[in-house]
Design a protein around this motif. Sequence first.
Motif, PDB file in Angstrom:
ATOM      1  N   THR A  78       5.121  -4.510  -0.553  1.00  0.00           N
ATOM      2  CA  THR A  78       4.010  -5.314  -0.032  1.00  0.00           C
ATOM      3  C   THR A  78       3.543  -6.271  -1.115  1.00  0.00           C
ATOM      4  OG1 THR A  78       2.348  -3.679  -0.699  1.00  0.00           O
ATOM      5  CG2 THR A  78       3.237  -3.497   1.536  1.00  0.00           C
ATOM      6  N   CYS A  79       2.930  -7.383  -0.696  1.00  0.00           N
ATOM      7  CA  CYS A  79       2.411  -8.368  -1.655  1.00  0.00           C
ATOM      8  C   CYS A  79       0.927  -8.584  -1.410  1.00  0.00           C
ATOM      9  CB  CYS A  79       3.145  -9.696  -1.517  1.00  0.00           C
ATOM     10  SG  CYS A  79       4.674  -9.777  -2.443  1.00  0.00           S
ATOM     11  N   ASP A  80       0.169  -8.612  -2.476  1.00  0.00           N
ATOM     12  CA  ASP A  80      -1.258  -8.912  -2.436  1.00  0.00           C
ATOM     13  C   ASP A  80      -1.461 -10.235  -3.168  1.00  0.00           C
ATOM     14  OD1 ASP A  80      -3.976  -8.922  -2.262  1.00  0.00           O
ATOM     15  OD2 ASP A  80      -4.296  -7.328  -3.735  1.00  0.00           O
ATOM     16  N   GLU A  81      -1.721 -11.308  -2.412  1.00  0.00           N
ATOM     17  CA  GLU A  81      -1.792 -12.630  -3.010  1.00  0.00           C
ATOM     18  C   GLU A  81      -3.140 -12.891  -3.664  1.00  0.00           C
ATOM     19  OE1 GLU A  81      -0.325 -15.890  -0.851  1.00  0.00           O
ATOM     20  OE2 GLU A  81       1.093 -14.711   0.346  1.00  0.00           O
ATOM     21  N   GLY A  82      -3.076 -13.435  -4.870  1.00  0.00           N
ATOM     22  CA  GLY A  82      -4.275 -13.865  -5.576  1.00  0.00           C
ATOM     23  C   GLY A  82      -4.237 -15.369  -5.772  1.00  0.00           C
ATOM     24  N   ALA A  83      -5.158 -15.885  -6.571  1.00  0.00           N
ATOM     25  CA  ALA A  83      -5.228 -17.328  -6.763  1.00  0.00           C
ATOM     26  C   ALA A  83      -3.990 -17.859  -7.478  1.00  0.00           C
ATOM     27  CB  ALA A  83      -6.487 -17.673  -7.552  1.00  0.00           C
ATOM     28  N   SER A  84      -3.582 -17.196  -8.556  1.00  0.00           N
ATOM     29  CA  SER A  84      -2.415 -17.663  -9.301  1.00  0.00           C
ATOM     30  C   SER A  84      -1.379 -16.571  -9.494  1.00  0.00           C
ATOM     31  CB  SER A  84      -2.840 -18.194 -10.676  1.00  0.00           C
ATOM     32  OG  SER A  84      -3.502 -17.174 -11.424  1.00  0.00           O
ATOM     33  N   ASP A  85      -1.787 -15.316  -9.397  1.00  0.00           N
ATOM     34  CA  ASP A  85      -0.876 -14.191  -9.545  1.00  0.00           C
ATOM     35  C   ASP A  85      -0.821 -13.387  -8.251  1.00  0.00           C
ATOM     36  OD1 ASP A  85      -0.344 -14.827 -12.165  1.00  0.00           O
ATOM     37  OD2 ASP A  85      -1.921 -13.534 -12.961  1.00  0.00           O
ATOM     38  N   ILE A  86       0.269 -12.715  -8.062  1.00  0.00           N
ATOM     39  CA  ILE A  86       0.473 -11.892  -6.875  1.00  0.00           C
ATOM     40  C   ILE A  86       0.986 -10.534  -7.315  1.00  0.00           C
ATOM     41  CG2 ILE A  86       1.826 -11.623  -4.774  1.00  0.00           C
ATOM     42  CD1 ILE A  86       1.846 -14.789  -4.768  1.00  0.00           C
ATOM     43  N   THR A  87       0.427  -9.478  -6.742  1.00  0.00           N
ATOM     44  CA  THR A  87       0.874  -8.131  -7.051  1.00  0.00           C
ATOM     45  C   THR A  87       1.825  -7.644  -5.977  1.00  0.00           C
ATOM     46  OG1 THR A  87      -1.180  -7.610  -8.211  1.00  0.00           O
ATOM     47  CG2 THR A  87       0.162  -5.750  -7.481  1.00  0.00           C
ATOM     48  N   SER A  88       3.036  -7.360  -6.385  1.00  0.00           N
ATOM     49  CA  SER A  88       4.041  -6.811  -5.487  1.00  0.00           C
ATOM     50  C   SER A  88       4.118  -5.304  -5.729  1.00  0.00           C
ATOM     51  CB  SER A  88       5.400  -7.469  -5.760  1.00  0.00           C
ATOM     52  OG  SER A  88       6.380  -6.965  -4.882  1.00  0.00           O
ATOM     53  N   THR A  89       3.851  -4.525  -4.689  1.00  0.00           N
ATOM     54  CA  THR A  89       3.827  -3.067  -4.797  1.00  0.00           C
ATOM     55  C   THR A  89       4.995  -2.472  -4.021  1.00  0.00           C
ATOM     56  OG1 THR A  89       1.421  -3.048  -5.012  1.00  0.00           O
ATOM     57  CG2 THR A  89       2.483  -0.974  -4.394  1.00  0.00           C
ATOM     58  N   VAL A  90       5.756  -1.610  -4.699  1.00  0.00           N
ATOM     59  CA  VAL A  90       6.902  -0.944  -4.084  1.00  0.00           C
ATOM     60  C   VAL A  90       6.590   0.545  -3.960  1.00  0.00           C
ATOM     61  CG1 VAL A  90       9.370  -0.457  -4.241  1.00  0.00           C
ATOM     62  CG2 VAL A  90       8.458  -2.607  -5.136  1.00  0.00           C
ATOM     63  N   SER A  91       6.661   1.068  -2.751  1.00  0.00           N
ATOM     64  CA  SER A  91       6.441   2.495  -2.518  1.00  0.00           C
ATOM     65  C   SER A  91       7.743   3.122  -2.032  1.00  0.00           C
ATOM     66  CB  SER A  91       5.326   2.720  -1.488  1.00  0.00           C
ATOM     67  OG  SER A  91       5.669   2.127  -0.250  1.00  0.00           O
ATOM     68  N   PHE A  92       7.881   4.431  -2.282  1.00  0.00           N
ATOM     69  CA  PHE A  92       9.106   5.119  -1.892  1.00  0.00           C
ATOM     70  C   PHE A  92       8.849   6.612  -1.776  1.00  0.00           C
ATOM     71  CE2 PHE A  92       8.929   4.676  -6.493  1.00  0.00           C
ATOM     72  CZ  PHE A  92       9.174   5.957  -6.948  1.00  0.00           C
ATOM     73  N   GLU A  93       9.783   7.317  -1.166  1.00  0.00           N
ATOM     74  CA  GLU A  93       9.752   8.769  -1.094  1.00  0.00           C
ATOM     75  C   GLU A  93      10.965   9.344  -1.814  1.00  0.00           C
ATOM     76  OE1 GLU A  93       9.559  10.167   2.897  1.00  0.00           O
ATOM     77  OE2 GLU A  93       7.585   9.285   3.294  1.00  0.00           O
TER      78      GLU A  93
END
Length: 215
Positions: A78-93
């Motif tokens: 998933t991606c959480d967009e910010g003004a200049s940076d974006i956090t990409s989060t990877v989840s798994f089992e």
Amino acid sequence: MSFRHFAAPLTLVLLVGGCAKSGDISVEGGVGISAVRSACPVVGVPAGTGDITVFDPPASRDASAIDVTAVMTNVRGTCDEGASDITSTVSFEVRARRTRTDGPRDVVLPYFISIVRGGTQVAAKRVGQVQVHFDAGQALATTSGQASATVSRAAATLPEAVREQLTRKRKAGDDDAAVDPLSTPEVRQAVLTASFEALVGFQLTQDQLRYNAQR
């Protein structure tokens, strides 16, 4: 059967790529523009790193010496967009199986997240751990993990001149009407440079990688 979920989040801070704003270009090799896309890193598991086998004794490779096996599954990003940076989060089992079930046990397995640019360049990598808990008599258990990468939007955005070459409408009869813009080395390289992957897998030893490849 009871499952316990435990994993400390792993965060990777980068300045190499991420999701771009609406209107970025999606290009498939050799066929030109295919669709509008987000430039979030493509999430995946590198070949040969999606499962792990632990032996006891460690030097043995006999089937009778297999202690614990585990597979990584349900990998999502998933991606959480910010003004200049974006956090990409990877989840798994992680789904694990053990051979001996005579008592409770905690098994710690190492995993990694890496950011790959242009399909070949490893821009950054971090290693974390997931812990799988087995109750007494339990052969199967599942745990969950999560890794995050904070990336710069600018690095994954195509230069305006390249975007213009890719999106410019061409009319029949134009000299370049039948020319794939990706046939231009500069355009092709710019698209590769702006393309990123967020890859997760088990952090395997050379022996474990060899075992996965040979079985």
